[in-house]
Write a protein that holds these residues in place. Structure first.
Motif, PDB file in Angstrom:
ATOM      1  N   HIS A   1      -3.696  14.675  -3.371  1.00 28.52           N
ATOM      2  CA  HIS A   1      -4.401  13.382  -3.429  1.00 28.52           C
ATOM      3  C   HIS A   1      -4.697  13.087  -4.894  1.00 28.52           C
ATOM      4  O   HIS A   1      -5.862  13.080  -5.324  1.00 28.52           O
ATOM      5  CB  HIS A   1      -5.702  13.453  -2.622  1.00 28.52           C
ATOM      6  N   PRO A   2      -3.631  12.865  -5.682  1.00 28.66           N
ATOM      7  CA  PRO A   2      -3.782  12.895  -7.142  1.00 28.66           C
ATOM      8  C   PRO A   2      -4.803  11.898  -7.696  1.00 28.66           C
ATOM      9  O   PRO A   2      -5.566  12.247  -8.598  1.00 28.66           O
ATOM     10  CB  PRO A   2      -2.372  12.566  -7.633  1.00 28.66           C
ATOM     11  N   VAL A   3      -4.821  10.686  -7.191  1.00 27.42           N
ATOM     12  CA  VAL A   3      -5.738   9.697  -7.774  1.00 27.42           C
ATOM     13  C   VAL A   3      -7.193  10.074  -7.471  1.00 27.42           C
ATOM     14  O   VAL A   3      -8.082   9.926  -8.321  1.00 27.42           O
ATOM     15  CB  VAL A   3      -5.380   8.276  -7.281  1.00 27.42           C
ATOM     16  N   LEU A   4      -7.424  10.598  -6.303  1.00 22.50           N
ATOM     17  CA  LEU A   4      -8.775  11.059  -5.965  1.00 22.50           C
ATOM     18  C   LEU A   4      -9.164  12.241  -6.855  1.00 22.50           C
ATOM     19  O   LEU A   4     -10.303  12.359  -7.313  1.00 22.50           O
ATOM     20  CB  LEU A   4      -8.807  11.449  -4.493  1.00 22.50           C
TER      21      LEU A   4
ATOM     22  N   THR B   1      -2.213   5.235 -10.386  1.00 25.45           N
ATOM     23  CA  THR B   1      -1.304   5.707  -9.326  1.00 25.45           C
ATOM     24  C   THR B   1      -0.865   7.099  -9.747  1.00 25.45           C
ATOM     25  O   THR B   1      -1.114   7.507 -10.875  1.00 25.45           O
ATOM     26  CB  THR B   1      -0.007   4.869  -9.187  1.00 25.45           C
ATOM     27  N   CYS B   2      -0.163   7.789  -8.868  1.00 31.61           N
ATOM     28  CA  CYS B   2       0.439   9.062  -9.299  1.00 31.61           C
ATOM     29  C   CYS B   2       1.944   8.860  -9.391  1.00 31.61           C
ATOM     30  O   CYS B   2       2.450   7.762  -9.162  1.00 31.61           O
ATOM     31  CB  CYS B   2       0.085  10.184  -8.320  1.00 31.61           C
ATOM     32  N   ILE B   3       2.652   9.922  -9.682  1.00 35.94           N
ATOM     33  CA  ILE B   3       4.108   9.823  -9.879  1.00 35.94           C
ATOM     34  C   ILE B   3       4.805   9.256  -8.638  1.00 35.94           C
ATOM     35  O   ILE B   3       5.748   8.469  -8.740  1.00 35.94           O
ATOM     36  CB  ILE B   3       4.689  11.204 -10.283  1.00 35.94           C
ATOM     37  N   LYS B   4       4.309   9.615  -7.450  1.00 35.29           N
ATOM     38  CA  LYS B   4       4.993   9.150  -6.238  1.00 35.29           C
ATOM     39  C   LYS B   4       4.785   7.645  -6.055  1.00 35.29           C
ATOM     40  O   LYS B   4       5.708   6.918  -5.730  1.00 35.29           O
ATOM     41  CB  LYS B   4       4.491   9.917  -5.001  1.00 35.29           C
ATOM     42  N   GLY B   5       3.548   7.206  -6.252  1.00 26.64           N
ATOM     43  CA  GLY B   5       3.276   5.781  -6.105  1.00 26.64           C
ATOM     44  C   GLY B   5       3.970   4.952  -7.161  1.00 26.64           C
ATOM     45  O   GLY B   5       4.412   3.839  -6.918  1.00 26.64           O
ATOM     46  N   LYS B   6       4.103   5.509  -8.355  1.00 30.00           N
ATOM     47  CA  LYS B   6       4.688   4.760  -9.476  1.00 30.00           C
ATOM     48  C   LYS B   6       6.216   4.750  -9.397  1.00 30.00           C
ATOM     49  O   LYS B   6       6.861   3.744  -9.659  1.00 30.00           O
ATOM     50  CB  LYS B   6       4.228   5.423 -10.782  1.00 30.00           C
TER      51      LYS B   6
ATOM     52  N   VAL C   1       0.876  -1.177   0.000  1.00 33.04           N
ATOM     53  CA  VAL C   1       0.000   0.000   0.000  1.00 33.04           C
ATOM     54  C   VAL C   1       0.909   1.220   0.000  1.00 33.04           C
ATOM     55  O   VAL C   1       1.918   1.248   0.703  1.00 33.04           O
ATOM     56  CB  VAL C   1      -0.915   0.018   1.248  1.00 33.04           C
ATOM     57  N   CYS C   2       0.566   2.203  -0.798  1.00 36.08           N
ATOM     58  CA  CYS C   2       1.424   3.383  -0.965  1.00 36.08           C
ATOM     59  C   CYS C   2       1.725   4.038   0.387  1.00 36.08           C
ATOM     60  O   CYS C   2       0.855   4.157   1.247  1.00 36.08           O
ATOM     61  CB  CYS C   2       0.754   4.381  -1.895  1.00 36.08           C
ATOM     62  N   THR C   3       2.971   4.489   0.530  1.00 34.35           N
ATOM     63  CA  THR C   3       3.394   5.096   1.792  1.00 34.35           C
ATOM     64  C   THR C   3       3.197   6.617   1.786  1.00 34.35           C
ATOM     65  O   THR C   3       3.521   7.286   2.750  1.00 34.35           O
ATOM     66  CB  THR C   3       4.880   4.779   2.051  1.00 34.35           C
ATOM     67  N   TYR C   4       2.676   7.135   0.676  1.00 36.97           N
ATOM     68  CA  TYR C   4       2.529   8.588   0.593  1.00 36.97           C
ATOM     69  C   TYR C   4       1.149   9.039   1.062  1.00 36.97           C
ATOM     70  O   TYR C   4       0.882   8.996   2.246  1.00 36.97           O
ATOM     71  CB  TYR C   4       2.913   9.070  -0.813  1.00 36.97           C
ATOM     72  N   CYS C   5       0.257   9.424   0.167  1.00 37.79           N
ATOM     73  CA  CYS C   5      -0.917  10.152   0.671  1.00 37.79           C
ATOM     74  C   CYS C   5      -2.052   9.255   1.153  1.00 37.79           C
ATOM     75  O   CYS C   5      -2.025   8.033   1.004  1.00 37.79           O
ATOM     76  CB  CYS C   5      -1.421  11.127  -0.383  1.00 37.79           C
ATOM     77  N   GLY C   6      -3.086   9.889   1.682  1.00 40.43           N
ATOM     78  CA  GLY C   6      -4.188   9.171   2.318  1.00 40.43           C
ATOM     79  C   GLY C   6      -5.170   8.504   1.366  1.00 40.43           C
ATOM     80  O   GLY C   6      -6.130   7.882   1.817  1.00 40.43           O
ATOM     81  N   VAL C   7      -4.956   8.623   0.055  1.00 40.65           N
ATOM     82  CA  VAL C   7      -5.856   7.919  -0.872  1.00 40.65           C
ATOM     83  C   VAL C   7      -5.740   6.409  -0.639  1.00 40.65           C
ATOM     84  O   VAL C   7      -6.719   5.670  -0.733  1.00 40.65           O
ATOM     85  CB  VAL C   7      -5.542   8.277  -2.343  1.00 40.65           C
ATOM     86  N   GLY C   8      -4.527   5.964  -0.328  1.00 41.42           N
ATOM     87  CA  GLY C   8      -4.355   4.540   0.004  1.00 41.42           C
ATOM     88  C   GLY C   8      -4.331   3.640  -1.214  1.00 41.42           C
ATOM     89  O   GLY C   8      -4.926   2.546  -1.225  1.00 41.42           O
ATOM     90  N   CYS C   9      -3.631   4.075  -2.274  1.00 41.40           N
ATOM     91  CA  CYS C   9      -3.503   3.215  -3.449  1.00 41.40           C
ATOM     92  C   CYS C   9      -2.722   1.960  -3.076  1.00 41.40           C
ATOM     93  O   CYS C   9      -1.766   2.017  -2.293  1.00 41.40           O
ATOM     94  CB  CYS C   9      -2.759   3.951  -4.558  1.00 41.40           C
ATOM     95  N   SER C  10      -3.138   0.850  -3.634  1.00 38.01           N
ATOM     96  CA  SER C  10      -2.383  -0.390  -3.424  1.00 38.01           C
ATOM     97  C   SER C  10      -2.000  -0.952  -4.786  1.00 38.01           C
ATOM     98  O   SER C  10      -2.656  -0.670  -5.792  1.00 38.01           O
ATOM     99  CB  SER C  10      -3.205  -1.386  -2.613  1.00 38.01           C
TER     100      SER C  10
HETATM  101 FE1  SF4 Z   1       0.277   7.122  -3.406  1.00 38.85          FE
HETATM  102 FE2  SF4 Z   1      -0.286   8.849  -5.346  1.00 38.85          FE
HETATM  103 FE3  SF4 Z   1      -2.066   7.000  -4.629  1.00 38.85          FE
HETATM  104 FE4  SF4 Z   1      -1.546   9.016  -3.019  1.00 38.85          FE
HETATM  105  S1  SF4 Z   1      -2.496   9.146  -5.035  1.00 38.85           S
HETATM  106  S2  SF4 Z   1      -1.718   6.872  -2.399  1.00 38.85           S
HETATM  107  S3  SF4 Z   1       0.637   9.339  -3.362  1.00 38.85           S
HETATM  108  S4  SF4 Z   1      -0.086   6.619  -5.554  1.00 38.85           S
END
Ligand code: SF4
Length: 689
Positions: free
Chosen positions: A182-185, A49-54, A14-23
């Protein structure tokens, strides 16, 4: 979850960055991260995902990782074995507790750590060290939203699911910049707006990405959101556009609330907020015409001296218009860090145990005393703001900070750092040698999320499992193991062999999470709290009423508190927030090569009109001076900001550029969340481009 494919491993995290919680699945070979592959069955993000998650993961292999315990000797740190370091920490903590009492030590947990680790941090503070001095970084961002939701509706979390946002007719975003935070949201909102014709109202000081696309961009004077929210609500009631049936059946306090809105006329709102009258009426009409409205908000609302009151004004508006407990309606406070929701859920706050059970309720204490086999503290604990003041007052002698860059992230950084200098003993548990670690006596090397098992809870109350992608680097350890071993050095054997043991204990004690288990969270399965014992979860809150004694929500009367006034010489208001590429203070993403190259440094945004007036161009170096400190930073001239508004991202590769050298110690009265967004500076041009 670990599927071996020759020497390539594929592991869900699960992504360690924002609260969207992408997995997503991460593909690795040895310690090399080959790719990030989102999955359709990922509940919050599916294939996005966004750039950080990817791309934001190579920090785990940074040569700057701390890989062995370090003990301060004079001005330097000396490597130590785990036994030596933990024995030293245990003895020093015991000594300070014996000498000054248990409340002389403060503990800070981390929203970057798992639920299990957060649970153990508050258990360590309460059961081993006998104090309620435990807090986490939601104090810096989302405590006002949690406060407002608990006061009006009963539970401190988003009322619905991210998935439901797309069926709203109207999305209102207040003091938030989801496109970068919260890019994905944000992608979900953009799609619903473009494809489904969802109306969009954005209220923000800055013309951010969503504001550009919005049907209405409200640009109120700083710190005046409560006024326009209340004026719009008053106008709706006056027109008879409120949901009288919903209020009658479900909400207490309508008449008193209606009376309290008397001062919030449109004329008053125009005068205070600077918003055009027509825009306020158009906003009210759009709300009236929507059958389903969601309101998302974030730190542009919460980080004010009236952050809780403004969050409450949002909840009041939702209740009055009946926009709760139906899909496509509701409150969406956007949690910043990946596990800021979980850190709060796990009781990492002075006043609550896990599941927000009151720390002053004798029945709660009795339950935990029976489970943990020890007497628990009854003295009121300190939050992180109070801890800093208690150090300055000589009452707090030691601190233990797990995974937080408090020296730069708390407001008024000079004040915080001068407090750290006064500590008799300071333990920092982290993955990098942070600014905070510079003040430590002992640094314990922790593992990042990719090197641990556990669960995170995202902004929509969704608990998800993460699996170990890589083994801990060097001698670093997952935080739950460090805390378990430290407890043992203090003479307490917790006997956990796996994070699932910890979650089983949480589920047995916290009603909110009673049905959570690792089996029910296997792979991409997830649960949104409250979770009943039989595993039934709750994607949508309040369908059976509100969790107060009479089952009814509460409207709360409010008064407007003016923002902090600065001396005239500090003539420019400075706002701050996140940027897409980097996260929070920047300790992780500025160690990711691709991302760092893309955005190598921080900057201050200056409006074209101000730039012309002051002789500033993009690339000019300016000095920003507030009553609390100063920073030097490059300018970017952009029409994202207007007039005398400045904006600076909160993340920086250079500690000395951190925004919090400028912010004050003023805070929200209910939650002590710092008023980060109420800051004024004067600007000097150091070097024109
Ligand atoms: Fe991670 Fe980006 Fe998803 Fe936030 S939107 S949980 S930073 S991949």
């Amino acid at each position: 979850a670990k599927l071996r494919e020759s020497r390539i491993e594929r592991t869900k995290t699960v992504c360690t960055y924002c609260g969207v919680g992408c997995s997503f699945d991460i593909w690795t070979k040895g310690r090399k991260i080959l790719k990030v592959e989102p999955q359709m069955d990922a509940p919050a993000n599916q294939v996005s995902t966004c750039i950080k998650g990817k791309f934001g993961w190579s920090f785990v292999n940074s040569p700057e990782r701390i890989v062995e315990p370090l003990i301060r000797k004079g001005d330097s740190f000396v490597p130590a074995s785990w036994d030596e370091a933990l024995e030293y920490v245990a003895n020093r903590l015991k000594g300070i507790k014996d000498k000054y009492g248990p409340n002389s030590i403060g503990y800070i947990s981390s929203s970057k750590c798992t639920n299990e680790e957060n649970y153990l941090m508050q258990k360590f503070a309460r059961a081993v060290m006998e104090t309620n001095n435990i807090d986490n970084c939601s104090r810096y961002c989302q405590s006002p939203a949690t406060y407002a939701l608990r006061a009006t509706m009963g539970l401190g979390g988003d009322t619905g699911s991210i998935e439901d946002i797309k069926i709203a007719d109207l999305m209102m975003v207040v003091g938030a910049n989801p496109a970068e935070s919260h890019p994905v949201l944000s992608t979900r909102i953009r799609r619903a707006h473009k494809k489904n014709g969802q109306k969009l109202i954005v209220a923000d000081l800055r013309k951010n990405d969503l504001a550009h696309r919005a049907n209405i961009w409200l640009h109120p004077n700083p710190g005046t959101d409560l006024v326009w929210l209340s004026a719009v609500t008053k106008y709706i009631i006056e027109q008879g556009w409120h949901d009288a049936a919903f209020v009658e059946q479900n909400v207490d306090g309508f008449e008193a609330y209606k009376g309290s809105l008397e001062p919030f006329t449109l004329d008053y709102a125009v005068e205070v907020t600077g918003l055009p009258r027509e825009q306020l009426i158009e906003t009210a009409e759009m709300i009236h015409n929507a059958k389903r409205m969601c309101i998302a908000w974030a730190m542009g609302v919460t980080q004010h001296i009236a952050g809780s009151d403004t969050s409450t004004a949002i909840c009041n508006l939702l209740l009055v218009t009946g926009n709760v407990a139906r899909p496509g309606t509701g409150a969406y406070p956007l949690r910043g860090h990946n596990n800021v929701q979980g850190a709060g859920d796990m009781g990492c706050a002075p006043d609550v145990y896990p599941g927000y059970e009151s720390a002053s309720d004798p029945a709660v204490l009795a339950k935990y005393e029976a489970a943990w086999g020890t007497k628990l503290p009854t003295t009121k604990g300190l939050d992180n703001h109070q801890m800093v003041e208690a150090i300055h007052d000589g009452n707090l002698k030691a601190m233990y900070i797990m995974g937080e860059e408090m020296a730069l992230v708390d407001s008024n950084a000079n004040h915080v750092q001068s407090a750290f200098e006064k500590l008799e003993f300071f333990v920092v548990q982290d993955i990098f040698f942070s600014k905070t670690a510079e003040f430590a006596d002992v640094i314990l090397p922790a593992s990042p999320s990719l090197e641990k098992e556990g669960t995170f809870t995202n902004t929509e109350r969704r608990v998800q499992r993460l699996y170990e992608v890589l083994e801990p680097l060097g001698d670093s350890k997952p935080d739950w193991q460090i805390l378990t071993e430290l407890a043992k050095h203090m003479g307490v054997d917790w006997n956990y062999t796996h994070p699932s043991d910890i979650m089983d204990e949480v589920a047995s004690l916290a009603e909110l999470l009673a049905g959570v288990s690792y089996e029910r969270l296997e792979g991409y399965k997830s649960l949104q709290w409250p979770v009943a014992k039989d595993g039934t979860d709750t994607p949508l809150l309040y369908t059976d009423g509100f969790p107060f004694d009479n089952g009814r929500a509460k409207l709360i009367t409010l008064e407007y508190t003016k923002p902090i006034e600065f001396d005239a010489e500090y003539d420019l208001h400075i706002n701050n927030g996140r940027m897409l590429e980097h996260f929070h203070e920047g300790n992780l993403t500025y160690r990711v090569d691709g991302i760092k190259e893309k955005v190598p440094t921080t900057y201050v945004e200056v409006s074209p009109e101000l730039a012309k007036e002051r002789g500033v161009e993009t690339g000019s170096v300016v000095r920003l001076i507030s009553p609390y400190g100063q920073i030097r930073v490059s300018a970017v001239v952009t029409d994202r900001v207007v007039g005398k508004e400045l904006y600076i991202p909160m993340n920086t590769p250079k500690d000395e550029e951190a925004i919090n050298y400028l912010t004050s110690s003023y805070h929200d009265e209910h939650t002590h969340t710092p008023a980060y967004k109420e800051c004024s500076v004067r600007m000097e041009v150091v070097c024109a481009e």
